[in-house]
Motif scaffolding. Structure first.
Motif, PDB file in Angstrom:
ATOM      1  N   TYR B 126       7.348  -6.134  -6.617  1.00 33.02           N
ATOM      2  CA  TYR B 126       6.102  -6.900  -6.463  1.00 33.02           C
ATOM      3  C   TYR B 126       6.136  -7.574  -5.098  1.00 33.02           C
ATOM      4  CZ  TYR B 126       2.836 -10.783  -6.893  1.00 33.02           C
ATOM      5  OH  TYR B 126       1.847 -11.683  -6.644  1.00 33.02           O
ATOM      6  N   ARG B 127       5.053  -7.427  -4.308  1.00 30.19           N
ATOM      7  CA  ARG B 127       5.015  -7.975  -2.952  1.00 30.19           C
ATOM      8  C   ARG B 127       4.037  -9.140  -2.903  1.00 30.19           C
ATOM      9  NH1 ARG B 127       9.337  -5.995  -0.277  1.00 30.19           N
ATOM     10  NH2 ARG B 127       9.551  -3.770  -0.737  1.00 30.19           N
ATOM     11  N   PRO B 128       4.532 -10.367  -2.942  1.00 27.96           N
ATOM     12  CA  PRO B 128       3.618 -11.510  -2.884  1.00 27.96           C
ATOM     13  C   PRO B 128       2.746 -11.488  -1.631  1.00 27.96           C
ATOM     14  CG  PRO B 128       5.943 -12.212  -2.882  1.00 27.96           C
ATOM     15  CD  PRO B 128       5.939 -10.741  -3.047  1.00 27.96           C
ATOM     16  N   GLU B 129       3.251 -10.833  -0.542  1.00 29.79           N
ATOM     17  CA  GLU B 129       2.472 -10.763   0.697  1.00 29.79           C
ATOM     18  C   GLU B 129       1.131 -10.054   0.489  1.00 29.79           C
ATOM     19  OE1 GLU B 129       5.456  -9.432   0.280  1.00 29.79           O
ATOM     20  OE2 GLU B 129       6.873 -10.478   1.599  1.00 29.79           O
ATOM     21  N   MET B 130       1.045  -9.252  -0.587  1.00 30.78           N
ATOM     22  CA  MET B 130      -0.165  -8.459  -0.808  1.00 30.78           C
ATOM     23  C   MET B 130      -1.194  -9.198  -1.655  1.00 30.78           C
ATOM     24  SD  MET B 130      -0.148  -5.651   0.764  1.00 30.78           S
ATOM     25  CE  MET B 130      -1.401  -4.708  -0.109  1.00 30.78           C
TER      26      MET B 130
END
Lengths: 315, 473
Positions: B126-130
């Protein structure tokens, strides 16, 4: 096109050409070793060759004695020597592999097949017959590569950078071949004569595929001055300095960009000096001196091509 | 131990009669002299080598190039089976894209309690940046490679969804080209659906997801470089699409626009088909030691100036710990029943699943949730006592890192081996493209486990490939 792609094409061509010229250079020397001359002269030939390629020290460290067999082992088959024929063939193939998407499949397959075949052979550098046919094979594969490039490649930027690499390398090699031989054959002044001299000059002509050409052009005795004229100033001689530089200039004009004007001017200047030059003035400067200056200019052009096109403008 | 695998060519075990769709091929094989076939097989080897269709094996000498074995017996899929499979694959990929979009926006599926939130949000993929970033068309997995196997009576199961940088499509194309070159007469006897237009479809698909306002988008393919195991494929696809094959060093970001360095100066780039993992894309945001990426790329991406395909963060949807929930995604987002089944899966972070797995280790396949390429898995029935015990300890140390599945009797297809023709297990990876619409070419990459009894088809583990024929009638 991508600067990196142009860079790989340029070096693919340079390494292919370099492998071929190394084969030519080594071939002419090993042929001379068959002539009835003193071991000392033969050794001088090898020393001159190694010196002019700039590998004398590296050779001494690894092999010691300057013998035909050692030099050929080092210059033809030694994978640890980055300038050996083997290493050049490999480098040409790796550069091609890096941009195989830009090449026609025939070009890639040709360079890949050359490398695969080379990898699969084991030759003894002491066997003159094997070594001779190896050099022939290297030249032949280089001819094939050039033919395939000629016959299949789109005439776009990729084409121009490929030939730019080829002709800059060839100009460099012809100048070196001429310098080694000229140095060796004429230690003092310009004196010709004697059977040994004849064989050596004809071997030099053979090494740049110019023996028959010389006969057709001059229909006369082989003299050092004419040999030099043929290899420096004749526009119709495919490996002459003049021919190489007019091709370099032409291909540079075709890829011209915002920052390449000075490079193009220098190439043009060098080409013009060859175009309008006379062999007498070359000999006034001294052929060796002339060739050294020429090699410096070719190196400068190579550096400038890299800077202007291949490692392109920073962010 | 294992049930008899479904035989792709023959109607039932011990029966010499072929399935209807294999009859033509079988009779061709029967009347073609052995020497001719042997000769053709050798020719295929030479051709693959000369063309340089190789892959690089990690862990051996740097840059070792190997050939992926190619088998000349095609894997044939009849029209009606393909129709069902294709519909199921499209459905699945739609749901996976909807899921990814949801996770990076309002997270409705988590709020509805259909998937445990911590399973998704605490996942390393999971990429919080997205979070909160809109991507063109809400498409994340522009290219999906869905691994499908047949088991039991021939039913298709989805084994794995590959949504990050799925590879293998070049082998699908090269295998077809090779078969047509070696055995043109076979194509005259069958109506095999064409796959050769895949690069066109892919380019069209990539252009369709360019940032809005770009009329004639420049698409590039971003590769880690010539020593990557899939480099051949990167070069091949770039060439087939007529786009630049770039490395990180060829690109730079200026004022949130991406440019490539060309011999004529900087040129704008609108769509990046990347074959580099998320971690390496931008050293400013992800791994700072990455030499492969482009500093500032994520900023350009967030500003909507460039499309990255597949999007960053798709790993959250193809992780093996998320896989068990995909059928639920189909129901949740599409309101449809899934057309393709999952393989029953035990999620070892659940106590009861863990207990069952440890008690039945010998019968199960255990996989690392983040693993790929057949590395780090246990095949219970094939493992020694010591291996089972060692793996048991690994599971106990970190059960949440593993899932387990029953050992499927993967279908088998006749294959040339040293001893002649013998059945070998196969799988199938079709490639689903999502852009303005969802499309796929009729076919995919069939991988075959060449060792007798082996169920591992990965090329890094000694697998080979076959041409895959979808019949048009």
């Amino acid at each position: 096109m991508l600067s990196r792609t142009a860079d790989h094409l340029y070096w693919m061509a340079r390494y292919t050409e370099r492998a071929e010229n190394l084969a030519r250079m080594l071939d002419v020397n090993s042929r001379m070793s068959l002539l009835p001359q003193g071991a000392e002269i033969l050794q001088q030939g090898w020393i001159a060759t190694l010196t002019i390629i700039g590998l004398m020290d590296a050779f001494r460290q690894r092999y010691g004695a300057v013998t035909s067999s050692n030099v050929i082992a080092f210059m033809a088959f030694d994978r640890d020597n980055p300038l050996s024929i083997c290493s050049c063939v490999h480098a040409a193939r790796e550069n091609a592999r890096a941009v195989r998407g830009t090449l026609t499949s025939e070009i890639w397959e040709t360079l890949n097949a050359t490398w695969l075949e080379m990898r699969g052979t084991s030759l003894r550098s002491s066997n003159e017959e094997e070594v001779g046919s190896f050099f022939e094979w290297v030249k032949y594969r280089s001819h094939v590569a050039r033919g395939v490039i000629q016959g299949t490649m789109l005439r776009d930027e990729a084409w121009h950078f490929t030939w730019l690499g080829t002709y800059l390398e060839r100009a460099d090699s012809t100048a070196r071949i001429l310098d080694v031989k000229y140095h060796l054959l004429l230690p003092r002044g310009e004196q010709a004569g004697g059977a040994a001299d004849y064989y050596q000059w004809s071997a030099l002509l053979h090494s740049v595929s110019a023996f028959e050409i010389y006969r057709r052009v001059y229909r006369d005795l082989i003299t050092p001055r004419r040999v030099a004229e043929l290899l420096v100033l004749r526009d119709d001689m495919p490996r002459s300095l003049r021919r190489c530089m007019s091709q370099v200039h032409m291909h540079l004009q075709s890829v011209r960009n915002a920052q390449s004007a000075e490079t193009e001017r220098r190439a043009g200047e060098l080409q013009a000096s060859l175009h309008f030059g006379r062999i007498d003035s070359v000999f006034e400067i001294g052929l060796h001196e002339y060739l050294v200056r020429f090699l410096g200019k070719v190196r400068d052009l190579g550096d400038r091509v890299s800077r202007d096109f291949l490692v392109s403008a920073a962010d | 131990m294992l049930a008899t695998p479904y035989d792709e060519m023959h109607a039932s075990d011990g029966d010499v009669r072929e399935h209807e769709h294999y009859k033509t091929f079988a009779s061709w094989l029967a009347r073609t002299p052995g020497e001719r076939v042997a000769h053709k097989r050798a020719e295929a080897d030479t051709l693959f080598h000369r063309v340089g269709i190789t892959f690089t094996v990690y862990g051996e000498d740097a840059g070792t190039e190997r050939l992926i074995p190619f088998d000349i017996v095609p894997r044939i899929i009849p029209a009606n089976e393909w129709k069902h499979l294709a519909a199921g694959l499209k459905q699945r990929v739609r749901a996976l894209n909807a899921f990814t979009n949801d996770i990076y926006h309002s997270q409705e599926i988590l709020n509805a309690g259909r998937i445990p939130a911590e399973q998704v949000l605490c996942n390393g993929q999971y990429r919080p940046e997205m979070q909160g970033i809109d991507v063109p068309g809400s498409i994340y997995a522009h290219i999906a490679g869905i691994d499908v196997v047949r088991a039991g009576e021939g039913e298709f199961y989805v084994l794995e969804d590959n949504l990050r940088v799925p590879s293998g499509v070049s082998y699908m194309l090269e295998d077809r080209r090779m078969m047509m070159r070696l055995f043109p007469e076979l194509f005259a006897l069958h109506s095999v659906a064409p796959v050769e237009h895949y690069p066109d479809l892919l380019l069209e698909n990539l252009r369709s997801v360019a940032p809005s306002g770009v009329n004639d988008p420049t698409v590039v393919l971003l590769t880690p470089g010539a020593y990557n195991s899939a480099y051949f494929e990167h070069a091949f696809l770039a060439q087939q699409m007529g786009i630049e094959l770039v490395e990180g060093q060829d690109l730079f970001v200026d004022d949130e626009f991406v440019y490539m360095r060309t011999t004529r100066g900087p040129q704008r780039v609108d769509v990046i088909y990347r074959r580099i993992d998320d971690d390496f894309l931008d050293p400013l945001v992800f791994r700072p030691d990455s030499m492969l990426g482009i500093p500032g790329l994520l900023a350009a991406y967030r500003a909507g100036r460039v499309t990255i395909a597949n999007a960053i963060g798709t790993g959250v949807a193809d992780d093996k710990s998320i896989y068990p929930y995909v059928p639920e995604m189909v129901r949740f987002y599409l309101g449809e029943e899934p057309l393709l089944s999952n393989v029953p899966t035990f999620v070892l972070r659940r106590k009861e699943d863990l207990d069952y797995t440890l008690a039945h280790l010998r019968e199960l396949v255990v996989k690392e949730v983040h693993g790929a390429g057949g590395y780090g898995m246990l095949i219970g029935p094939a493992a020694s006592k010591a291996e089972l015990e060692a793996f048991r300890q690994r599971i106990l140390r970190a059960p949440e890192k593993y899932i387990a599945q029953p050992t499927l009797a993967l279908s088998a297809c006749p294959t040339f081996v040293d001893a002649g023709i013998a059945p070998r297990h196969i799988d199938l990876r079709p490639f689903v493209l999502s852009g303005r619409e969802v499309t796929l070419v009729p076919g995919g990459l069939t991988r075959v486990a060449l060792r007798e009894g082996s169920l591992v088809v990965n090329s890094s583990q000694g697998g080979g490939t076959k041409d895959t024929w979808v019949l048009e009638r």
